[in-house]
Scaffold this motif. Structure first.
Motif, PDB file in Angstrom:
ATOM      1  N   LEU A 108       3.561  12.225   1.481  1.00 32.84           N
ATOM      2  CA  LEU A 108       2.846  11.272   0.620  1.00 32.84           C
ATOM      3  C   LEU A 108       2.269  10.142   1.183  1.00 32.84           C
ATOM      4  N   ASN A 109       2.052  10.201   2.805  1.00 31.56           N
ATOM      5  CA  ASN A 109       1.663   8.880   3.355  1.00 31.56           C
ATOM      6  C   ASN A 109       0.206   8.357   3.232  1.00 31.56           C
ATOM      7  N   ASN A 110      -0.505   9.346   2.682  1.00 30.14           N
ATOM      8  CA  ASN A 110      -2.042   9.033   2.363  1.00 30.14           C
ATOM      9  C   ASN A 110      -1.870   9.276   0.638  1.00 30.14           C
ATOM     10  N   TYR A 111      -2.227   7.912   0.008  1.00 27.75           N
ATOM     11  CA  TYR A 111      -1.930   7.841  -1.255  1.00 27.75           C
ATOM     12  C   TYR A 111      -3.021   7.203  -2.037  1.00 27.75           C
ATOM     13  N   VAL A 112      -3.192   7.205  -3.392  1.00 27.16           N
ATOM     14  CA  VAL A 112      -4.129   6.532  -4.352  1.00 27.16           C
ATOM     15  C   VAL A 112      -4.125   5.286  -4.029  1.00 27.16           C
ATOM     16  N   GLY A 148      -3.359  -8.671  -5.549  1.00 27.32           N
ATOM     17  CA  GLY A 148      -4.647  -7.883  -5.068  1.00 27.32           C
ATOM     18  C   GLY A 148      -4.783  -8.281  -3.445  1.00 27.32           C
ATOM     19  N   GLU A 149      -4.786  -9.328  -3.189  1.00 29.34           N
ATOM     20  CA  GLU A 149      -4.840  -9.687  -1.720  1.00 29.34           C
ATOM     21  C   GLU A 149      -3.955  -9.011  -0.713  1.00 29.34           C
ATOM     22  N   LEU A 150      -2.628  -8.722  -1.509  1.00 30.85           N
ATOM     23  CA  LEU A 150      -1.876  -8.207  -0.524  1.00 30.85           C
ATOM     24  C   LEU A 150      -1.912  -6.388  -0.551  1.00 30.85           C
ATOM     25  N   LYS A 151      -2.873  -5.714  -1.024  1.00 28.52           N
ATOM     26  CA  LYS A 151      -3.144  -4.433  -1.116  1.00 28.52           C
ATOM     27  C   LYS A 151      -2.547  -3.767   0.227  1.00 28.52           C
ATOM     28  N   GLU A 152      -3.339  -4.159   1.224  1.00 30.34           N
ATOM     29  CA  GLU A 152      -2.997  -3.488   2.577  1.00 30.34           C
ATOM     30  C   GLU A 152      -1.557  -3.599   2.852  1.00 30.34           C
ATOM     31  N   GLU A 153      -0.869  -4.941   2.708  1.00 31.85           N
ATOM     32  CA  GLU A 153       0.493  -5.276   3.191  1.00 31.85           C
ATOM     33  C   GLU A 153       1.485  -4.163   2.406  1.00 31.85           C
ATOM     34  N   VAL A 154       0.905  -3.956   1.114  1.00 34.16           N
ATOM     35  CA  VAL A 154       1.722  -3.111   0.265  1.00 34.16           C
ATOM     36  C   VAL A 154       1.685  -1.684   0.539  1.00 34.16           C
ATOM     37  N   ALA A 156       1.284  -0.562   3.472  1.00 33.22           N
ATOM     38  CA  ALA A 156       1.974  -0.452   4.676  1.00 33.22           C
ATOM     39  C   ALA A 156       3.400  -0.302   4.470  1.00 33.22           C
ATOM     40  N   ALA A 157       3.717  -1.229   3.641  1.00 26.93           N
ATOM     41  CA  ALA A 157       5.145  -1.494   3.247  1.00 26.93           C
ATOM     42  C   ALA A 157       5.842  -0.137   2.563  1.00 26.93           C
ATOM     43  N   ILE A 158       4.999   0.707   1.799  1.00 28.13           N
ATOM     44  CA  ILE A 158       5.460   1.739   1.235  1.00 28.13           C
ATOM     45  C   ILE A 158       5.573   2.894   2.111  1.00 28.13           C
ATOM     46  N   ASN A 159       4.466   2.890   3.167  1.00 25.01           N
ATOM     47  CA  ASN A 159       4.792   3.941   4.196  1.00 25.01           C
ATOM     48  C   ASN A 159       5.933   3.571   5.322  1.00 25.01           C
ATOM     49  N   LYS A 160       6.166   2.349   5.307  1.00 26.18           N
ATOM     50  CA  LYS A 160       6.947   2.012   6.631  1.00 26.18           C
ATOM     51  C   LYS A 160       8.256   1.396   6.090  1.00 26.18           C
ATOM     52  N   VAL A 202      12.261  -3.461  -5.748  1.00 22.38           N
ATOM     53  CA  VAL A 202      12.795  -4.749  -4.846  1.00 22.38           C
ATOM     54  C   VAL A 202      12.216  -5.113  -3.827  1.00 22.38           C
ATOM     55  N   LYS A 203      12.136  -4.144  -2.866  1.00 18.25           N
ATOM     56  CA  LYS A 203      11.450  -4.189  -1.420  1.00 18.25           C
ATOM     57  C   LYS A 203      10.100  -4.665  -1.382  1.00 18.25           C
ATOM     58  N   LEU A 204       9.161  -4.039  -2.347  1.00 17.61           N
ATOM     59  CA  LEU A 204       7.919  -4.438  -2.352  1.00 17.61           C
ATOM     60  C   LEU A 204       7.610  -5.798  -2.946  1.00 17.61           C
TER      61      LEU A 204
END
Length: 211
Positions: A108-112, A148-154, A156-160, A202-204
């Motif tokens: 599920l690396n590529n997600y909504v 909203g500004e942190l979308k890309e970071e979140v 990436a965090a979900i994947n990594k 917690v991580k996110l």
């Protein structure tokens, strides 16, 4: 003939009554139920999809799950048909995604998009996915803007940062399912599922609050 039925006539009955009639020989009712719940399949497909995959394939998997729900629904054991169908459709699409991603050695690396509204009755207000990461005490406009500004970071965090267990449980949770429903889909205990989702949160949240 498929679709050769009276919509108004069938709309007067509950799903459970229609399923009972279907099993007693009124086979055309399956067409009515499949059309009635197609939007459920489409909403799940939008929430769980493979980037670069064939959307039509996932819709087909979801429709198969819906068909199985009609045939497998247990009047005495299961909750409402809608709840049972929701689980069956999600599980079928989930299994298709899992099988495909396992071939790629990822899950599920590529997600909504995390800014997409969550579908489903468990998130009636249509909150964006990222908003579900915030505590109730962190709902002021400034916090929501920062999320909203942190979308890309979140993303990436979900994947990594999340383990496979945390990621699969958390992403299903983001579709609007309850923890117990996620547990049924992935075939794990409610406690194990809840713990995985809480660890992911917690991580996110640390990423959000560190800004």
């Amino acid at each position: 003939m498929a679709g050769d039925y009276d919509n108004n006539k069938y709309s007067e009955y509950t799903d459970e009554e229609l399923i009972d009639r279907y099993r007693n020989g009124e086979t055309v009712i399956i067409d009515y139920l499949m059309i009635k719940y197609k939007n459920l399949v489409l909403s799940k497909t939008k929430s769980l999809y493979l980037l670069g995959g064939e959307t039509e394939d996932l819709i087909q998997e979801g429709m198969i799950g819906l068909f199985q729900a009609v045939n497998d629904y247990d009047f005495g054991r299961d909750a409402s048909f809608f709840t049972f169908a929701d689980l069956c459709v999600t599980r079928k699409i989930y299994n298709a995604i899992k099988a495909s991603n396992e071939k790629k050695h990822s899950f599920l690396n590529n997600y909504v998009s995390l800014n997409s509204p969550v579908e489903g009755e468990n998130n009636a207000e249509g909150l964006a996915l990222l908003e579900r990461l915030a505590n109730a005490d962190d709902s002021e406009p400034e916090t929501m803007a920062l999320i909203g500004e942190l979308k890309e970071e979140v993303v990436a965090a979900i994947n990594k940062e999340l383990t496979d267990l945390e990621r699969e449980n958390f992403l299903l949770y983001l579709t609007g399912m309850t923890n117990s429903e996620v547990a049924r889909v992935v075939g794990r205990s409610p406690k194990e599922t809840d713990n995985a989702i809480q660890r992911a949160k917690v991580k996110l949240r640390k990423i959000i609050k560190s800004r």
